[in-house]
Structures are given as C-alpha cells and as structure tokens.
Design a protein around this motif. Sequence first.
Motif, PDB file in Angstrom:
ATOM      1  N   THR A 286     -89.881   0.634 -50.911  1.00  0.00           N
ATOM      2  CA  THR A 286     -88.636   0.500 -49.973  1.00  0.00           C
ATOM      3  C   THR A 286     -88.027   2.100 -49.821  1.00  0.00           C
ATOM      4  OG1 THR A 286     -87.835  -1.771 -50.768  1.00  0.00           O
ATOM      5  CG2 THR A 286     -86.323  -0.396 -49.353  1.00  0.00           C
ATOM      6  N   GLU A 287     -88.038   2.421 -48.616  1.00  0.00           N
ATOM      7  CA  GLU A 287     -87.420   3.535 -48.428  1.00  0.00           C
ATOM      8  C   GLU A 287     -85.751   3.592 -48.274  1.00  0.00           C
ATOM      9  OE1 GLU A 287     -88.830   6.887 -46.835  1.00  0.00           O
ATOM     10  OE2 GLU A 287     -90.669   6.274 -47.505  1.00  0.00           O
ATOM     11  N   VAL A 288     -85.195   4.544 -48.632  1.00  0.00           N
ATOM     12  CA  VAL A 288     -83.671   4.593 -49.001  1.00  0.00           C
ATOM     13  C   VAL A 288     -83.076   5.815 -48.224  1.00  0.00           C
ATOM     14  CG1 VAL A 288     -83.410   2.924 -50.706  1.00  0.00           C
ATOM     15  CG2 VAL A 288     -83.350   5.170 -51.294  1.00  0.00           C
TER      16      VAL A 288
ATOM     17  N   ASP B 207     -84.438  -0.041 -43.073  1.00  0.00           N
ATOM     18  CA  ASP B 207     -85.065  -1.553 -42.902  1.00  0.00           C
ATOM     19  C   ASP B 207     -85.864  -1.778 -41.507  1.00  0.00           C
ATOM     20  OD1 ASP B 207     -83.228  -1.347 -40.884  1.00  0.00           O
ATOM     21  OD2 ASP B 207     -82.096  -3.061 -41.497  1.00  0.00           O
ATOM     22  N   ASP B 208     -86.086  -0.503 -41.138  1.00  0.00           N
ATOM     23  CA  ASP B 208     -87.118  -0.489 -39.924  1.00  0.00           C
ATOM     24  C   ASP B 208     -88.335   0.113 -40.067  1.00  0.00           C
ATOM     25  OD1 ASP B 208     -88.274  -0.342 -37.182  1.00  0.00           O
ATOM     26  OD2 ASP B 208     -86.638   0.811 -36.557  1.00  0.00           O
ATOM     27  N   PRO B 209     -89.319  -0.500 -40.509  1.00  0.00           N
ATOM     28  CA  PRO B 209     -90.619   0.074 -40.713  1.00  0.00           C
ATOM     29  C   PRO B 209     -91.263   1.033 -39.802  1.00  0.00           C
ATOM     30  CG  PRO B 209     -90.882  -2.169 -41.205  1.00  0.00           C
ATOM     31  CD  PRO B 209     -89.496  -1.843 -40.609  1.00  0.00           C
ATOM     32  N   GLU B 210     -91.049   0.731 -38.402  1.00  0.00           N
ATOM     33  CA  GLU B 210     -91.376   1.604 -37.392  1.00  0.00           C
ATOM     34  C   GLU B 210     -90.701   3.056 -37.424  1.00  0.00           C
ATOM     35  OE1 GLU B 210     -93.826   1.474 -35.373  1.00  0.00           O
ATOM     36  OE2 GLU B 210     -94.428  -0.448 -36.213  1.00  0.00           O
ATOM     37  N   ALA B 211     -89.397   3.047 -37.861  1.00  0.00           N
ATOM     38  CA  ALA B 211     -88.701   4.297 -38.077  1.00  0.00           C
ATOM     39  C   ALA B 211     -89.230   4.972 -39.114  1.00  0.00           C
ATOM     40  CB  ALA B 211     -87.225   3.947 -38.272  1.00  0.00           C
ATOM     41  N   ILE B 212     -89.618   4.572 -40.335  1.00  0.00           N
ATOM     42  CA  ILE B 212     -90.147   5.144 -41.332  1.00  0.00           C
ATOM     43  C   ILE B 212     -91.431   5.681 -41.064  1.00  0.00           C
ATOM     44  CG2 ILE B 212     -91.308   4.835 -43.708  1.00  0.00           C
ATOM     45  CD1 ILE B 212     -89.298   2.439 -43.880  1.00  0.00           C
ATOM     46  N   LEU B 213     -92.355   5.011 -40.221  1.00  0.00           N
ATOM     47  CA  LEU B 213     -93.607   5.633 -39.905  1.00  0.00           C
ATOM     48  C   LEU B 213     -93.565   6.637 -39.043  1.00  0.00           C
ATOM     49  CD1 LEU B 213     -95.745   2.417 -39.175  1.00  0.00           C
ATOM     50  CD2 LEU B 213     -96.088   4.251 -40.920  1.00  0.00           C
TER      51      LEU B 213
ATOM     52  N   HIS C 238     -98.343   3.811 -50.324  1.00  0.00           N
ATOM     53  CA  HIS C 238     -96.875   3.696 -49.698  1.00  0.00           C
ATOM     54  C   HIS C 238     -97.271   3.386 -48.172  1.00  0.00           C
ATOM     55  CE1 HIS C 238     -92.695   4.884 -48.862  1.00  0.00           C
ATOM     56  NE2 HIS C 238     -93.203   5.600 -48.071  1.00  0.00           N
ATOM     57  N   ARG C 239     -98.037   4.265 -47.665  1.00  0.00           N
ATOM     58  CA  ARG C 239     -98.446   4.014 -46.326  1.00  0.00           C
ATOM     59  C   ARG C 239     -98.817   2.629 -45.837  1.00  0.00           C
ATOM     60  NH1 ARG C 239    -103.813   5.886 -44.603  1.00  0.00           N
ATOM     61  NH2 ARG C 239    -104.140   4.030 -45.843  1.00  0.00           N
ATOM     62  N   ASP C 240     -99.569   2.246 -46.758  1.00  0.00           N
ATOM     63  CA  ASP C 240     -99.901   0.821 -46.485  1.00  0.00           C
ATOM     64  C   ASP C 240     -98.723  -0.110 -46.720  1.00  0.00           C
ATOM     65  OD1 ASP C 240    -102.697   1.620 -46.168  1.00  0.00           O
ATOM     66  OD2 ASP C 240    -103.240   1.119 -48.128  1.00  0.00           O
ATOM     67  N   ALA C 241     -98.125  -0.036 -47.462  1.00  0.00           N
ATOM     68  CA  ALA C 241     -96.958  -0.732 -47.621  1.00  0.00           C
ATOM     69  C   ALA C 241     -95.902  -0.948 -46.276  1.00  0.00           C
ATOM     70  CB  ALA C 241     -96.066  -0.456 -48.858  1.00  0.00           C
ATOM     71  N   VAL C 242     -95.716   0.301 -45.876  1.00  0.00           N
ATOM     72  CA  VAL C 242     -94.840   0.650 -44.517  1.00  0.00           C
ATOM     73  C   VAL C 242     -95.504  -0.051 -43.663  1.00  0.00           C
ATOM     74  CG1 VAL C 242     -94.147   2.184 -43.048  1.00  0.00           C
ATOM     75  CG2 VAL C 242     -93.868   2.401 -45.539  1.00  0.00           C
TER      76      VAL C 242
ATOM     77  N   SER D 237     -95.554  -7.295 -40.167  1.00  0.00           N
ATOM     78  CA  SER D 237     -94.789  -8.603 -40.302  1.00  0.00           C
ATOM     79  C   SER D 237     -93.439  -9.057 -39.444  1.00  0.00           C
ATOM     80  CB  SER D 237     -94.224  -8.707 -41.731  1.00  0.00           C
ATOM     81  OG  SER D 237     -93.065  -7.811 -41.999  1.00  0.00           O
ATOM     82  N   ASP D 238     -92.972  -7.586 -38.797  1.00  0.00           N
ATOM     83  CA  ASP D 238     -92.054  -7.707 -38.050  1.00  0.00           C
ATOM     84  C   ASP D 238     -92.219  -8.064 -36.467  1.00  0.00           C
ATOM     85  OD1 ASP D 238     -90.212  -7.245 -39.748  1.00  0.00           O
ATOM     86  OD2 ASP D 238     -89.735  -4.888 -39.189  1.00  0.00           O
TER      87      ASP D 238
END
Length: 92
Positions: free
Chosen positions: A26-28, A43-49, A80-84, A90-91
């Motif tokens: 989880t990114e924080v 909580d936004d995987p797209e923002a993380i990518l 980590h990339r795969d988890a993101v 899933s969203d």
Amino acid sequence: MVTVDSKGRIVLPQEVRERLGLTPGTEVDVRERDGKAVVDPEDDPEAILERMERLVAETAASGGDTTPLDEGAPPVARKHRDAVRRGADSDE
C-alpha cells in the motif's frame, strides 16, 4: 508506542494497519501537519501508476539512463508494480 529506527522507519501497529486497510505494498503519503506526522493511504491505484510514470520520466529527463521495469528491475519493484496494477484492475 512505536520507535523510529536509524533509517527513519516505523512499524504501524497491526490493529492500526487493519483498521486503515493497509496491506503490504500500500502506498502512503507521509507529511507534517501542525507539528505531527500524518500518514494517509493512497487509495487510487491509477494515481500511483501516474506518479510512478512521472517519476521515471523526470529521472530520464535529468539525463540518467533508465531500464524498463521488466528488464533487470529488482523483484520487489516488479512485485510492487504488479500489486498496483491488480488494484487498478479491480476498480474497473
């Protein structure tokens, strides 16, 4: 009470992680607010990518050579990339 180690790391208590839904990978966002450290989960995987891609682009623009993630990246980076990506999928 938790202790900060020599590298500035802390371990959040399990009950806090569970309440906040913080799982490995989880990114924080950690910042200072009113003299206190505040930890907010991203909580936004797209923002993380998007942030990861922006950081890679900024690094490349600064003149450094980059290696595509699939070619020679440490296993933890690929994991980590795969988890993101799984979170982003899933969203949908």
